[in-house]
Design a protein around this motif. Structure first.
Motif, PDB file in Angstrom:
ATOM      1  N   ASP A 213       0.857  -1.184   0.000  1.00  0.00           N
ATOM      2  CA  ASP A 213       0.000   0.000   0.000  1.00  0.00           C
ATOM      3  C   ASP A 213       0.890   1.229   0.000  1.00  0.00           C
ATOM      4  OD1 ASP A 213      -1.806   2.017   0.399  1.00  0.00           O
ATOM      5  OD2 ASP A 213      -2.575   1.268   2.314  1.00  0.00           O
ATOM      6  N   ILE A 214       0.854   2.012  -1.072  1.00  0.00           N
ATOM      7  CA  ILE A 214       1.728   3.178  -1.162  1.00  0.00           C
ATOM      8  C   ILE A 214       1.363   4.243  -0.133  1.00  0.00           C
ATOM      9  CG2 ILE A 214       0.390   4.468  -2.868  1.00  0.00           C
ATOM     10  CD1 ILE A 214       4.263   4.055  -2.677  1.00  0.00           C
ATOM     11  N   LEU A 215       0.182   4.138   0.448  1.00  0.00           N
ATOM     12  CA  LEU A 215      -0.210   5.076   1.502  1.00  0.00           C
ATOM     13  C   LEU A 215       0.290   4.638   2.874  1.00  0.00           C
ATOM     14  CD1 LEU A 215      -3.899   5.912   0.464  1.00  0.00           C
ATOM     15  CD2 LEU A 215      -1.767   7.016  -0.255  1.00  0.00           C
ATOM     16  N   ASN A 216       0.937   3.493   2.931  1.00  0.00           N
ATOM     17  CA  ASN A 216       1.456   2.979   4.202  1.00  0.00           C
ATOM     18  C   ASN A 216       2.949   2.703   4.034  1.00  0.00           C
ATOM     19  OD1 ASN A 216       2.225   1.316   6.396  1.00  0.00           O
ATOM     20  ND2 ASN A 216       0.117   0.609   6.672  1.00  0.00           N
ATOM     21  N   GLU A 217       3.777   3.615   4.502  1.00  0.00           N
ATOM     22  CA  GLU A 217       5.217   3.523   4.265  1.00  0.00           C
ATOM     23  C   GLU A 217       5.798   2.237   4.824  1.00  0.00           C
ATOM     24  OE1 GLU A 217       9.284   6.202   4.856  1.00  0.00           O
ATOM     25  OE2 GLU A 217       7.323   6.995   5.444  1.00  0.00           O
TER      26      GLU A 217
ATOM     27  N   PHE B 274      -2.752  10.606  -3.746  1.00  0.00           N
ATOM     28  CA  PHE B 274      -1.831   9.579  -4.238  1.00  0.00           C
ATOM     29  C   PHE B 274      -0.607  10.195  -4.900  1.00  0.00           C
ATOM     30  CE2 PHE B 274      -5.673   7.135  -3.631  1.00  0.00           C
ATOM     31  CZ  PHE B 274      -5.184   5.936  -3.117  1.00  0.00           C
ATOM     32  N   TYR B 275      -0.789  11.312  -5.584  1.00  0.00           N
ATOM     33  CA  TYR B 275       0.362  11.960  -6.216  1.00  0.00           C
ATOM     34  C   TYR B 275       1.356  12.451  -5.166  1.00  0.00           C
ATOM     35  CZ  TYR B 275      -2.827  11.706 -10.109  1.00  0.00           C
ATOM     36  OH  TYR B 275      -3.693  11.239 -11.055  1.00  0.00           O
ATOM     37  N   ARG B 276       0.829  13.015  -4.086  1.00  0.00           N
ATOM     38  CA  ARG B 276       1.689  13.514  -3.019  1.00  0.00           C
ATOM     39  C   ARG B 276       2.469  12.371  -2.357  1.00  0.00           C
ATOM     40  NH1 ARG B 276      -1.976  15.677  -0.316  1.00  0.00           N
ATOM     41  NH2 ARG B 276      -2.250  14.074   1.264  1.00  0.00           N
ATOM     42  N   GLU B 277       1.757  11.274  -2.055  1.00  0.00           N
ATOM     43  CA  GLU B 277       2.412  10.168  -1.360  1.00  0.00           C
ATOM     44  C   GLU B 277       3.408   9.438  -2.266  1.00  0.00           C
ATOM     45  OE1 GLU B 277       2.196   9.597   1.914  1.00  0.00           O
ATOM     46  OE2 GLU B 277       1.020  11.447   1.896  1.00  0.00           O
ATOM     47  N   ILE B 278       3.066   9.293  -3.547  1.00  0.00           N
ATOM     48  CA  ILE B 278       4.002   8.644  -4.471  1.00  0.00           C
ATOM     49  C   ILE B 278       5.217   9.526  -4.697  1.00  0.00           C
ATOM     50  CG2 ILE B 278       4.300   7.849  -6.858  1.00  0.00           C
ATOM     51  CD1 ILE B 278       1.284   7.048  -6.748  1.00  0.00           C
ATOM     52  N   ALA B 279       4.997  10.839  -4.825  1.00  0.00           N
ATOM     53  CA  ALA B 279       6.126  11.764  -4.992  1.00  0.00           C
ATOM     54  C   ALA B 279       7.024  11.754  -3.753  1.00  0.00           C
ATOM     55  CB  ALA B 279       5.607  13.167  -5.272  1.00  0.00           C
ATOM     56  N   LYS B 280       6.402  11.657  -2.575  1.00  0.00           N
ATOM     57  CA  LYS B 280       7.182  11.572  -1.337  1.00  0.00           C
ATOM     58  C   LYS B 280       8.042  10.310  -1.334  1.00  0.00           C
ATOM     59  CE  LYS B 280       4.789  12.504   2.303  1.00  0.00           C
ATOM     60  NZ  LYS B 280       3.853  12.316   3.454  1.00  0.00           N
ATOM     61  N   ALA B 281       7.440   9.192  -1.747  1.00  0.00           N
ATOM     62  CA  ALA B 281       8.210   7.947  -1.844  1.00  0.00           C
ATOM     63  C   ALA B 281       9.309   8.071  -2.889  1.00  0.00           C
ATOM     64  CB  ALA B 281       7.272   6.789  -2.191  1.00  0.00           C
ATOM     65  N   GLY B 282       9.001   8.794  -3.971  1.00  0.00           N
ATOM     66  CA  GLY B 282       9.984   8.958  -5.033  1.00  0.00           C
ATOM     67  C   GLY B 282      11.238   9.678  -4.585  1.00  0.00           C
ATOM     68  N   LEU B 283      11.115  10.573  -3.617  1.00  0.00           N
ATOM     69  CA  LEU B 283      12.292  11.277  -3.109  1.00  0.00           C
ATOM     70  C   LEU B 283      13.276  10.311  -2.452  1.00  0.00           C
ATOM     71  CD1 LEU B 283      10.590  14.462  -1.608  1.00  0.00           C
ATOM     72  CD2 LEU B 283      11.880  14.287  -3.749  1.00  0.00           C
ATOM     73  N   LYS B 284      12.760   9.168  -1.993  1.00  0.00           N
ATOM     74  CA  LYS B 284      13.618   8.140  -1.391  1.00  0.00           C
ATOM     75  C   LYS B 284      14.009   7.059  -2.395  1.00  0.00           C
ATOM     76  CE  LYS B 284      11.231   8.589   3.070  1.00  0.00           C
ATOM     77  NZ  LYS B 284      10.416   7.871   4.083  1.00  0.00           N
ATOM     78  N   LEU B 285      13.091   6.743  -3.304  1.00  0.00           N
ATOM     79  CA  LEU B 285      13.270   5.561  -4.148  1.00  0.00           C
ATOM     80  C   LEU B 285      13.875   5.854  -5.518  1.00  0.00           C
ATOM     81  CD1 LEU B 285       9.850   3.822  -3.393  1.00  0.00           C
ATOM     82  CD2 LEU B 285      12.085   3.182  -2.489  1.00  0.00           C
TER      83      LEU B 285
ATOM     84  N   ALA C 101      -9.739   1.482  -7.159  1.00  0.00           N
ATOM     85  CA  ALA C 101      -8.785   1.869  -8.196  1.00  0.00           C
ATOM     86  C   ALA C 101      -9.209   3.132  -8.930  1.00  0.00           C
ATOM     87  CB  ALA C 101      -8.609   0.727  -9.196  1.00  0.00           C
ATOM     88  N   LEU C 102     -10.428   3.601  -8.674  1.00  0.00           N
ATOM     89  CA  LEU C 102     -10.956   4.757  -9.393  1.00  0.00           C
ATOM     90  C   LEU C 102     -10.962   6.037  -8.576  1.00  0.00           C
ATOM     91  CD1 LEU C 102     -14.116   3.245 -11.175  1.00  0.00           C
ATOM     92  CD2 LEU C 102     -12.160   4.295 -12.318  1.00  0.00           C
ATOM     93  N   PHE C 103     -11.464   5.953  -7.331  1.00  0.00           N
ATOM     94  CA  PHE C 103     -11.895   7.167  -6.639  1.00  0.00           C
ATOM     95  C   PHE C 103     -10.950   7.636  -5.539  1.00  0.00           C
ATOM     96  CE2 PHE C 103     -15.925   5.306  -8.206  1.00  0.00           C
ATOM     97  CZ  PHE C 103     -16.309   6.347  -9.028  1.00  0.00           C
ATOM     98  N   VAL C 104     -10.932   8.960  -5.395  1.00  0.00           N
ATOM     99  CA  VAL C 104     -10.199   9.610  -4.318  1.00  0.00           C
ATOM    100  C   VAL C 104     -11.153  10.633  -3.696  1.00  0.00           C
ATOM    101  CG1 VAL C 104      -9.261  11.432  -5.809  1.00  0.00           C
ATOM    102  CG2 VAL C 104      -8.013  10.765  -3.741  1.00  0.00           C
ATOM    103  N   LYS C 105     -10.959  10.923  -2.429  1.00  0.00           N
ATOM    104  CA  LYS C 105     -11.885  11.826  -1.736  1.00  0.00           C
ATOM    105  C   LYS C 105     -11.790  13.245  -2.295  1.00  0.00           C
ATOM    106  CE  LYS C 105     -12.058   9.276   2.629  1.00  0.00           C
ATOM    107  NZ  LYS C 105     -13.443   8.826   2.380  1.00  0.00           N
ATOM    108  N   ASP C 106     -12.933  13.913  -2.343  1.00  0.00           N
ATOM    109  CA  ASP C 106     -12.984  15.281  -2.854  1.00  0.00           C
ATOM    110  C   ASP C 106     -12.047  16.215  -2.086  1.00  0.00           C
ATOM    111  OD1 ASP C 106     -14.948  14.475  -4.627  1.00  0.00           O
ATOM    112  OD2 ASP C 106     -16.604  15.167  -3.372  1.00  0.00           O
ATOM    113  N   GLN C 107     -11.920  15.974  -0.775  1.00  0.00           N
ATOM    114  CA  GLN C 107     -11.135  16.869   0.073  1.00  0.00           C
ATOM    115  C   GLN C 107      -9.629  16.779  -0.197  1.00  0.00           C
ATOM    116  OE1 GLN C 107     -13.406  14.568   0.854  1.00  0.00           O
ATOM    117  NE2 GLN C 107     -14.217  14.858   2.928  1.00  0.00           N
ATOM    118  N   ASP C 108      -9.183  15.692  -0.832  1.00  0.00           N
ATOM    119  CA  ASP C 108      -7.742  15.505  -1.037  1.00  0.00           C
ATOM    120  C   ASP C 108      -7.497  14.829  -2.386  1.00  0.00           C
ATOM    121  OD1 ASP C 108      -5.047  15.494  -0.625  1.00  0.00           O
ATOM    122  OD2 ASP C 108      -5.051  14.048   1.024  1.00  0.00           O
ATOM    123  N   PRO C 109      -7.794  15.512  -3.493  1.00  0.00           N
ATOM    124  CA  PRO C 109      -7.716  14.874  -4.808  1.00  0.00           C
ATOM    125  C   PRO C 109      -6.302  14.506  -5.240  1.00  0.00           C
ATOM    126  CG  PRO C 109      -8.130  17.219  -5.048  1.00  0.00           C
ATOM    127  CD  PRO C 109      -8.273  16.905  -3.594  1.00  0.00           C
ATOM    128  N   LEU C 110      -5.291  15.117  -4.619  1.00  0.00           N
ATOM    129  CA  LEU C 110      -3.904  14.831  -4.993  1.00  0.00           C
ATOM    130  C   LEU C 110      -3.224  13.879  -4.010  1.00  0.00           C
ATOM    131  CD1 LEU C 110      -2.670  18.376  -6.121  1.00  0.00           C
ATOM    132  CD2 LEU C 110      -3.787  16.590  -7.472  1.00  0.00           C
TER     133      LEU C 110
END
Length: 282
Positions: free
Chosen positions: A167-171, A223-234, A212-221
């Motif tokens: 789960d990319i949302l769980n480091e 997955f992009y934020r969490e993947i980008a955060k992981a990318g800084l390490k990976l 696989a489709l939906f993200v909450k209206d309050q935080d539409p970005l």
């Protein structure tokens, strides 16, 4: 077979446009009989067996209930390759083919370490492994059922991809399986906001996996934020990040990545002119 085609078109005309019903009728009859479209035309007077007629009736009823034809057939084509699909995986879209094409265009001359996050059917990972000989491809997904399908697709297309559940949302979970560094991280994450559900086609909304489709209206970005955060390490220095995005959030995604320190952040439009691909350099 002419009678079967007419039956399908008449049954579906209240649900689909005339053009869609005609196209689906040809697809169904070819699928059931094993004939090519050309053979369908030349053999229109062929008599169908009882089993074939029953199969056609069954598929037509499922189509009338707006079940996607790709799920009914159990497969679809993506980037010139065949992929198994089922309700545990999204049906690959043409826009995602454009994402794959962008990566291949940028990296065709050298083997790469590639990570696909949220692989689903494996269409991105398998296509890159097939079209970039020498690349080492790893892919993760939160769904064990999707991963089982992705593994089958890699085997069917004779490529090696290292699949893992994470789960990319769980480091803590992804750090246990992502222990190397990568030249490329690519993702087509959930990006449809919940408020967009009302405008979606029923065949998508009622049949494709919502996780696989939906993200909450309050935080539409999210997955992009969490993947980008992981990318800084990976990501290795000068490694590249590739996203498929919601067309409404191109500028916001670019700003997010620039604020996180990524360089050369570019948003590209798809063939319909919508913001669809963002790429950035670590």
């Amino acid at each position: 077979m002419t009678e079967a085609v007419s039956f399908i078109r008449q049954t579906l005309q209240s649900v689909y446009s005339a053009g869609e019903a005609r196209s689906l009728a040809n697809i169904v009859v070819c699928h059931v009989t094993g004939l090519s479209p050309y053979q369908l035309l030349s053999g229109k007077d062929r008599e169908l067996s009882t089993i074939e007629k029953e199969k056609i009736r069954e598929i037509t009823e499922r189509l009338k209930n707006r079940e996607p034809i790709q799920y009914i057939m159990g497969e679809c084509e993506f980037y010139g390759l065949k992929f198994r699909v089922n309700p545990s995986t999204l049906i690959p879209r043409p826009e995602t083919e454009e994402l794959v094409e962008e990566i291949i265009r940028d990296h065709t001359n050298s083997p790469k370490q590639i990570l696909d996050i949220g692989t689903g059917s494996g269409c991105i990972a398998v296509s890159l492994a097939k079209k970039l000989p020498g690349a080492k491809v790893q892919a993760i997904d939160i769904s064990p059922d999707a991963l089982a399908t992705a593994i089958q697709n890699a085997q069917d297309n004779n490529v090696e991809v290292a699949f893992s559940q994470a789960d990319i949302l769980n480091e803590r979970t992804y750090c246990t399986v992502l222990t190397g560094t990568y030249d490329i991280i690519v993702s087509n994450p959930p990006y449809v906001t919940e408020q967009e559900k009302e405008s979606m086609e029923k065949n998508v909304l009622n049949h494709e996996p919502h996780t696989a489709l939906f993200v909450k209206d309050q935080d539409p970005l999210l997955f992009y934020r969490e993947i980008a955060k992981a990318g800084l390490k990976l990501l290795q220095p000068d490694g590249r990040l590739y996203f498929e995005i919601n067309r409404q959030y191109g500028k916001e995604t670019v700003s997010l990545l620039e604020n996180m320190g990524y360089r050369n952040v570019i948003v590209k439009q798809d063939l319909s002119g919508n913001d669809r691909i963002v790429k950035a350099t670590r």
